[in-house]
Design an enzyme around this catalytic site. Sequence first.
Site, PDB file in Angstrom:
ATOM      1  CG  ASP A  91      -3.602  -8.135   8.714  1.00  0.00           C
ATOM      2  OD1 ASP A  91      -4.197  -7.087   9.018  1.00  0.00           O
ATOM      3  OD2 ASP A  91      -2.733  -8.184   7.825  1.00  0.00           O
ATOM      4  NE  ARG A 117       1.971  -4.018  12.366  1.00  0.00           N
ATOM      5  CZ  ARG A 117       1.845  -4.137  11.040  1.00  0.00           C
ATOM      6  NH1 ARG A 117       1.351  -3.135  10.334  1.00  0.00           N
ATOM      7  NH2 ARG A 117       2.198  -5.251  10.413  1.00  0.00           N
ATOM      8  CG  HIS A 174      -0.891  -5.263   1.963  1.00  0.00           C
ATOM      9  ND1 HIS A 174      -0.308  -5.109   3.193  1.00  0.00           N
ATOM     10  CD2 HIS A 174      -0.799  -4.034   1.363  1.00  0.00           C
ATOM     11  CE1 HIS A 174       0.115  -3.862   3.338  1.00  0.00           C
ATOM     12  NE2 HIS A 174      -0.183  -3.187   2.249  1.00  0.00           N
ATOM     13  CB  SER A 233      -0.968   0.012   1.192  1.00  0.00           C
ATOM     14  OG  SER A 233      -0.281  -0.225   2.398  1.00  0.00           O
ATOM     15  CG  HIS A 249       5.661  -9.134   8.097  1.00  0.00           C
ATOM     16  ND1 HIS A 249       6.667  -8.307   7.613  1.00  0.00           N
ATOM     17  CD2 HIS A 249       4.540  -8.379   8.137  1.00  0.00           C
ATOM     18  CE1 HIS A 249       6.157  -7.102   7.407  1.00  0.00           C
ATOM     19  NE2 HIS A 249       4.870  -7.111   7.710  1.00  0.00           N
TER      20      HIS A 249
HETATM   21  N1  CMX Z   1       1.103 -19.929   5.818  1.00  0.00           N
HETATM   22  C1  CMX Z   1       1.608 -20.854   4.961  1.00  0.00           C
HETATM   23  N2  CMX Z   1       2.651 -20.642   4.147  1.00  0.00           N
HETATM   24  C2  CMX Z   1       3.249 -19.432   4.253  1.00  0.00           C
HETATM   25  C3  CMX Z   1       2.827 -18.452   5.145  1.00  0.00           C
HETATM   26  C4  CMX Z   1       1.700 -18.717   5.942  1.00  0.00           C
HETATM   27  N3  CMX Z   1       1.183 -17.820   6.780  1.00  0.00           N
HETATM   28  N4  CMX Z   1       3.628 -17.372   5.010  1.00  0.00           N
HETATM   29  C5  CMX Z   1       4.521 -17.664   4.053  1.00  0.00           C
HETATM   30  N5  CMX Z   1       4.281 -18.913   3.578  1.00  0.00           N
HETATM   31  C6  CMX Z   1       4.944 -19.577   2.455  1.00  0.00           C
HETATM   32  C7  CMX Z   1       4.853 -18.673   1.232  1.00  0.00           C
HETATM   33  O1  CMX Z   1       3.590 -18.807   0.589  1.00  0.00           O
HETATM   34  C8  CMX Z   1       6.023 -19.131   0.412  1.00  0.00           C
HETATM   35  O2  CMX Z   1       5.661 -20.321  -0.245  1.00  0.00           O
HETATM   36  P1  CMX Z   1       6.160 -20.584  -1.779  1.00  0.00           P
HETATM   37  O3  CMX Z   1       7.644 -20.518  -1.720  1.00  0.00           O
HETATM   38  O4  CMX Z   1       5.589 -21.912  -2.083  1.00  0.00           O
HETATM   39  O5  CMX Z   1       5.565 -19.466  -2.591  1.00  0.00           O
HETATM   40  C9  CMX Z   1       7.054 -19.473   1.487  1.00  0.00           C
HETATM   41  O6  CMX Z   1       6.326 -19.690   2.713  1.00  0.00           O
HETATM   42  C10 CMX Z   1       8.078 -18.378   1.725  1.00  0.00           C
HETATM   43  O7  CMX Z   1       7.380 -17.175   1.993  1.00  0.00           O
HETATM   44  P2  CMX Z   1       8.035 -16.053   2.938  1.00  0.00           P
HETATM   45  O8  CMX Z   1       9.308 -15.622   2.284  1.00  0.00           O
HETATM   46  O9  CMX Z   1       8.097 -16.510   4.330  1.00  0.00           O
HETATM   47  O10 CMX Z   1       6.930 -14.910   2.900  1.00  0.00           O
HETATM   48  P3  CMX Z   1       6.783 -13.710   1.845  1.00  0.00           P
HETATM   49  O11 CMX Z   1       7.707 -12.630   2.251  1.00  0.00           O
HETATM   50  O12 CMX Z   1       6.871 -14.196   0.453  1.00  0.00           O
HETATM   51  O13 CMX Z   1       5.272 -13.264   2.112  1.00  0.00           O
HETATM   52  C11 CMX Z   1       3.390 -12.825   3.447  1.00  0.00           C
HETATM   53  C12 CMX Z   1       4.885 -12.612   3.281  1.00  0.00           C
HETATM   54  C13 CMX Z   1       2.900 -11.946   4.597  1.00  0.00           C
HETATM   55  C14 CMX Z   1       2.672 -12.434   2.173  1.00  0.00           C
HETATM   56  C15 CMX Z   1       3.133 -14.324   3.791  1.00  0.00           C
HETATM   57  O14 CMX Z   1       3.740 -14.662   5.016  1.00  0.00           O
HETATM   58  C16 CMX Z   1       1.666 -14.679   3.807  1.00  0.00           C
HETATM   59  O15 CMX Z   1       1.096 -14.986   2.764  1.00  0.00           O
HETATM   60  N6  CMX Z   1       1.000 -14.641   5.026  1.00  0.00           N
HETATM   61  C17 CMX Z   1      -0.424 -14.852   5.120  1.00  0.00           C
HETATM   62  C18 CMX Z   1      -1.177 -13.613   4.668  1.00  0.00           C
HETATM   63  C19 CMX Z   1      -1.027 -12.486   5.668  1.00  0.00           C
HETATM   64  O16 CMX Z   1      -1.180 -12.652   6.857  1.00  0.00           O
HETATM   65  N7  CMX Z   1      -0.754 -11.282   5.157  1.00  0.00           N
HETATM   66  C20 CMX Z   1      -0.712 -10.064   5.971  1.00  0.00           C
HETATM   67  C21 CMX Z   1       0.682  -9.493   6.157  1.00  0.00           C
HETATM   68  C22 CMX Z   1       0.629  -8.196   6.943  1.00  0.00           C
HETATM   69  C23 CMX Z   1       0.011  -7.102   6.124  1.00  0.00           C
HETATM   70  O17 CMX Z   1       0.627  -6.667   5.135  1.00  0.00           O
HETATM   71  O18 CMX Z   1      -1.112  -6.687   6.400  1.00  0.00           O
END
Ligand code: CMX
Length: 435
Positions: free
Chosen positions: A372, A326, A270, A240, A317
């Site tokens: 979240d 938070r 996000h 964002s 994250h």
């Molecule tokens: N559950 C299961 N798998 C997860 C995970 C979770 N909560 N978080 C990361 N992973 C997976 C990723 O999907 C990724 O898998 P692939 O390699 O198969 O694509 C792997 O672990 C590595 O990811 P990462 O490097 O740890 O995480 P990223 O930096 O790529 O992504 C985020 C960060 C937040 C998008 C991810 O942790 C996620 O999808 N979390 C769930 C959604 C969420 O809570 N988002 C809110 C974040 C805060 C905000 O911005 O509001």
Amino acid sequence: MDLKEKFQQKIEPMRERIQKMIKDHGDEVISTVTVRQAFGGVRGVKCLVCDTSNLDPMEGIRFRGYTIPELIEKLPKAPGGKQPLPEGIFYLLLIGELPTEEDVKQVTEEWRKRSELPEYLVKILDSLPRDMRPMTQFSSSVLVLHKDSIFSKSYREGISKYDLWKPMYEDVMNLLAKLPAIAAYVYRRTYKDNKQIEPDPNLDWGANFAHMMGIENPEYKELMRLYLFLHSDHESGNVSAHTTRLVGSALSDAYFALSAGLNGLAGPLHGLANEESLRWILGLREKFGGGVPTKEQVKQYVMDTLNSGHVVPGYGHAVLRTTDPRYIAQRKYALEYLPDDEVFQIVNLLYEVTPDLLRKYSKAKNPWPNVDAHSGCLQIHYGVKEYDFYPVLFGVSRAMGVLSQLIWARALGGPIERPKSITTDWILEQIKKNK
Ligand code: CMX
């Protein structure tokens, strides 16, 4: 001195500081990019400058150098309240100094004066389908307000680039003043039979938002203040903030830029994660017949989610490698105000079991909960059960951070952003050359 004058005083020293730094150290290397990073969402590449806040992987966010607990203590509160007034965090982000009670009152008053929604906006909102997603209504409203953009008008009239921050400041203040009223309007038309509630001029920004949503419980007003404070800023690389910044860098005004940023916030990875998280938690409760499930049932539910190829919402994250402060601030609030709440008990159980499971059975680099994972249980406790609306709440708060960044970008004459992309073949050639 009013807020605008105070801000003006900050510009020149900052311009000089940056110019000197570029002149003396412009060629020094602060980051490099690996092939993995180029394909991996540019994670960890240090190439954006943001002074409003900074995110340390282990410590979490600092707003202008202050941690969340420090600001909960230091920022001015409403009379009799314990939570920081969101107007105070906006002041801090913009000016870089802690506000006094008087400073915060001035912001409240400034936003109150500018808060009325124009008739054309209300008409357009009324014409939107009532079952349109709240975030779509909200982001569209921000875009529609572009009609009144002082920045666009000033640009067309030939304003000097050194003065561009002035109309940007005016637009930002006008926009922030209106966001709670727009969000509450969307909430009431979507879920409360379009029975709208007039603002109360005696209330602060956050409390008035709660009032216009129709929730008069003083505890919810406090929660709203805390919520708006906590979600305001998270550096400038998140989707964002980065989107708002990128669009603004083309000298698009605050309306174009914020609407774009909100559209990024609307994604499930996000800002939509708060909605996804509560929906998922309620699904867990329902699956096991209501009430608080057992630890074994919670484990099974998390594993079912992972095995079906989904992420656990609210966990993980891109930068953080610890429990999000938070999350901790919201947990502290829940422990004080709603320790026996059933959904909070489930959130706690998830906190006990999920990190271990993510460590063992997922690739997540951070197994800990983010902001979240907790916000929904607080909202539903006070009756805001319509989780489709949660990303809008996030958007109202995030606007303070990204828009204060945008005023600074115009004050410092930030350039149009244009990183260089490369092809996969180019990377392969480069690898060959490096051998
Ligand atoms: N559950 C299961 N798998 C997860 C995970 C979770 N909560 N978080 C990361 N992973 C997976 C990723 O999907 C990724 O898998 P692939 O390699 O198969 O694509 C792997 O672990 C590595 O990811 P990462 O490097 O740890 O995480 P990223 O930096 O790529 O992504 C985020 C960060 C937040 C998008 C991810 O942790 C996620 O999808 N979390 C769930 C959604 C969420 O809570 N988002 C809110 C974040 C805060 C905000 O911005 O509001």
